[in-house]
Design a protein around this motif. Structure first.
Motif, mmCIF file in Angstrom:
data_model
loop_
_atom_site.group_PDB
_atom_site.id
_atom_site.type_symbol
_atom_site.label_atom_id
_atom_site.label_comp_id
_atom_site.label_asym_id
_atom_site.label_seq_id
_atom_site.Cartn_x
_atom_site.Cartn_y
_atom_site.Cartn_z
ATOM 1 N N GLY A 147 -5.395 6.053 -19.020
ATOM 2 C CA GLY A 147 -4.747 4.765 -19.235
ATOM 3 C C GLY A 147 -3.369 4.635 -18.632
ATOM 4 O O GLY A 147 -2.701 3.618 -18.831
ATOM 5 N N THR A 148 -2.904 5.644 -17.880
ATOM 6 C CA THR A 148 -1.560 5.613 -17.305
ATOM 7 C C THR A 148 -1.643 5.695 -15.783
ATOM 8 O O THR A 148 -2.349 6.549 -15.239
ATOM 9 C CB THR A 148 -0.717 6.791 -17.824
ATOM 10 O OG1 THR A 148 -0.639 6.717 -19.239
ATOM 11 C CG2 THR A 148 0.693 6.750 -17.247
ATOM 12 N N ASN A 149 -0.902 4.818 -15.113
ATOM 13 C CA ASN A 149 -0.837 4.869 -13.654
ATOM 14 C C ASN A 149 0.022 6.049 -13.213
ATOM 15 O O ASN A 149 1.069 6.317 -13.806
ATOM 16 C CB ASN A 149 -0.254 3.567 -13.100
ATOM 17 C CG ASN A 149 -1.172 2.388 -13.328
ATOM 18 O OD1 ASN A 149 -2.398 2.526 -13.323
ATOM 19 N ND2 ASN A 149 -0.595 1.215 -13.516
ATOM 20 N N THR A 150 -0.398 6.731 -12.169
ATOM 21 C CA THR A 150 0.361 7.877 -11.680
ATOM 22 C C THR A 150 1.377 7.433 -10.632
ATOM 23 O O THR A 150 1.225 6.414 -9.979
ATOM 24 C CB THR A 150 -0.573 8.925 -11.053
ATOM 25 O OG1 THR A 150 -1.243 8.332 -9.929
ATOM 26 C CG2 THR A 150 -1.601 9.411 -12.051
ATOM 27 N N PHE A 151 2.437 8.241 -10.500
ATOM 28 C CA PHE A 151 3.413 8.006 -9.442
ATOM 29 C C PHE A 151 2.814 8.399 -8.095
ATOM 30 O O PHE A 151 1.752 9.002 -8.019
ATOM 31 C CB PHE A 151 4.675 8.830 -9.693
ATOM 32 C CG PHE A 151 5.463 8.381 -10.885
ATOM 33 C CD1 PHE A 151 6.050 7.129 -10.911
ATOM 34 C CD2 PHE A 151 5.634 9.212 -11.985
ATOM 35 C CE1 PHE A 151 6.793 6.715 -12.001
ATOM 36 C CE2 PHE A 151 6.378 8.814 -13.081
ATOM 37 C CZ PHE A 151 6.958 7.555 -13.090
ATOM 38 N N GLY A 152 3.548 8.109 -7.028
ATOM 39 C CA GLY A 152 3.111 8.499 -5.695
ATOM 40 C C GLY A 152 3.778 7.644 -4.646
ATOM 41 O O GLY A 152 4.497 6.697 -4.961
ATOM 42 N N ILE A 153 3.507 7.982 -3.384
ATOM 43 C CA ILE A 153 4.187 7.281 -2.295
ATOM 44 C C ILE A 153 3.201 6.697 -1.293
ATOM 45 O O ILE A 153 3.593 6.307 -0.188
ATOM 46 C CB ILE A 153 5.168 8.222 -1.577
ATOM 47 C CG1 ILE A 153 4.433 9.428 -0.988
ATOM 48 C CG2 ILE A 153 6.272 8.673 -2.520
ATOM 49 C CD1 ILE A 153 5.312 10.289 -0.092
ATOM 50 N N ALA A 154 1.927 6.622 -1.626
ATOM 51 C CA ALA A 154 0.935 6.067 -0.704
ATOM 52 C C ALA A 154 1.313 4.649 -0.307
ATOM 53 O O ALA A 154 1.667 3.819 -1.144
ATOM 54 C CB ALA A 154 -0.443 6.080 -1.352
ATOM 55 N N GLY A 155 1.246 4.364 0.985
ATOM 56 C CA GLY A 155 1.519 3.025 1.483
ATOM 57 C C GLY A 155 2.985 2.665 1.585
ATOM 58 O O GLY A 155 3.314 1.563 2.031
ATOM 59 N N ARG A 156 3.878 3.556 1.184
ATOM 60 C CA ARG A 156 5.315 3.274 1.250
ATOM 61 C C ARG A 156 5.890 3.687 2.595
ATOM 62 O O ARG A 156 5.413 4.631 3.231
ATOM 63 C CB ARG A 156 6.072 4.024 0.148
ATOM 64 C CG ARG A 156 5.863 3.457 -1.230
ATOM 65 C CD ARG A 156 6.853 4.021 -2.204
ATOM 66 N NE ARG A 156 8.238 3.752 -1.827
ATOM 67 C CZ ARG A 156 9.253 3.764 -2.695
ATOM 68 N NH1 ARG A 156 9.031 4.027 -3.967
ATOM 69 N NH2 ARG A 156 10.477 3.515 -2.285
ATOM 70 N N LYS A 157 6.938 3.006 3.011
ATOM 71 C CA LYS A 157 7.677 3.432 4.186
ATOM 72 C C LYS A 157 8.547 4.636 3.802
ATOM 73 O O LYS A 157 9.244 4.605 2.789
ATOM 74 C CB LYS A 157 8.531 2.291 4.724
ATOM 75 C CG LYS A 157 7.710 1.154 5.355
ATOM 76 C CD LYS A 157 8.599 0.131 5.980
ATOM 77 C CE LYS A 157 7.793 -0.973 6.654
ATOM 78 N NZ LYS A 157 6.936 -0.474 7.760
ATOM 79 N N LEU A 158 8.492 5.682 4.614
ATOM 80 C CA LEU A 158 9.254 6.882 4.289
ATOM 81 C C LEU A 158 10.747 6.594 4.215
ATOM 82 O O LEU A 158 11.467 7.200 3.416
ATOM 83 C CB LEU A 158 8.984 7.973 5.326
ATOM 84 C CG LEU A 158 7.551 8.526 5.392
ATOM 85 C CD1 LEU A 158 7.515 9.750 6.301
ATOM 86 C CD2 LEU A 158 7.005 8.865 4.016
ATOM 87 N N GLY A 159 11.210 5.659 5.034
ATOM 88 C CA GLY A 159 12.621 5.315 5.015
ATOM 89 C C GLY A 159 13.076 4.651 3.732
ATOM 90 O O GLY A 159 14.284 4.590 3.462
#
Length: 237
Positions: A147-159
């Motif tokens: 029931g909890t969304n996980t963190f992450g960086i998918a689809g984000r601009k590295l900058g």
């Protein structure tokens, strides 16, 4: 005289026991050293793998407007909970990096769908289709666990990532849960301060401890950033 000479050159039982004891002592002293050297060699190999994979992810981002891979996540996938971490491997295949995804320390894993022995299996994760034949996972996030969304960086601009020196890019798969191939705790499918090899958005790789809160309603380490004192975080914010 010949018989006497033979008797004088033979070992006595006491001498044989002393020699045997010395050999046993030397072996006991050398085995830990050899084991430590073997473990260090495995970590070095894993570190080199992660450096190259990290570089591959950056190359992909350079070709994609500085945007990190957006890995697939489907509840009916045979990879199940691992798909969000290992799907990134598919976007790197064009960079001829598939031979880097096997960690030499990857000799067992835990099947959390079973209870017997904590789900321990003496098999390599790299050999499993559920992990897309990878020992490593991308910090993609975009999953809902318990029931909890996980963190992450998918689809984000590295900058746009605010703390690249601490934000995980790619890590050994056990880091996300956590447990350890390098310093395992027998019989424990999850434990605090499990040591794993982790690469970061800024490009460096470190052998670090991963926080696990046994009292958290969110069961796995990838579901929350660690408290102060740890050298990583999942979120790019």
């Amino acid at each position: 005289m010949r018989v006497s000479a033979k008797l004088q050159t033979a070992f006595t039982l006491t001498e044989l026991l002393v020699v045997g004891a010395i050999i046993a002592i030397l072996a006991a002293l050398l085995f830990p050293v050899l084991g430590s050297a073997k473990g260090k060699a495995r970590r070095t190999s894993c570190l080199n793998n992660l450096r190259q994979i990290n570089l591959g992810v950056h190359m992909y981002c350079d070709d994609s407007g500085d945007t990190a891979p957006k890995t697939p996540w489907t509840s009916n996938s045979p990879a199940m909970y691992l798909d969000g971490q290992t799907g990134f491997k598919r976007v790197l295949e064009s960079h001829s990096m598939s031979n880097l995804f096997s960690c030499p320390a990857d000799t067992f894993f835990y099947n959390y769908g079973t209870n017997a022995g904590g789900g321990y299996l003496a098999q390599s994760l790299h050999a499993q289709s559920r992990s897309d034949n990878s020992s490593y996972g991308f910090n993609g996030g975009q999953m809902t666990i318990f029931g909890t969304n996980t963190f992450g960086i998918a689809g984000r601009k590295l900058g746009s990532i605010k703390d690249p020196i601490k934000t995980v890019l790619v890590a050994e798969l056990p880091a996300y849960f956590p447990w350890s191939w390098h310093q395992p705790e027998p019989g424990l499918p999850l434990f605090n301060d499990a040591r794993n090899m982790v690469s970061f958005v800024d490009g460096h790789v470190s052998y670090i401890k991963i926080h696990w809160n046994n009292n958290s309603p969110n069961g796995f380490a990838l579901q929350y950033n660690p408290p102060a004192g740890y050298d990583y975080k999942w979120s790019g914010d």
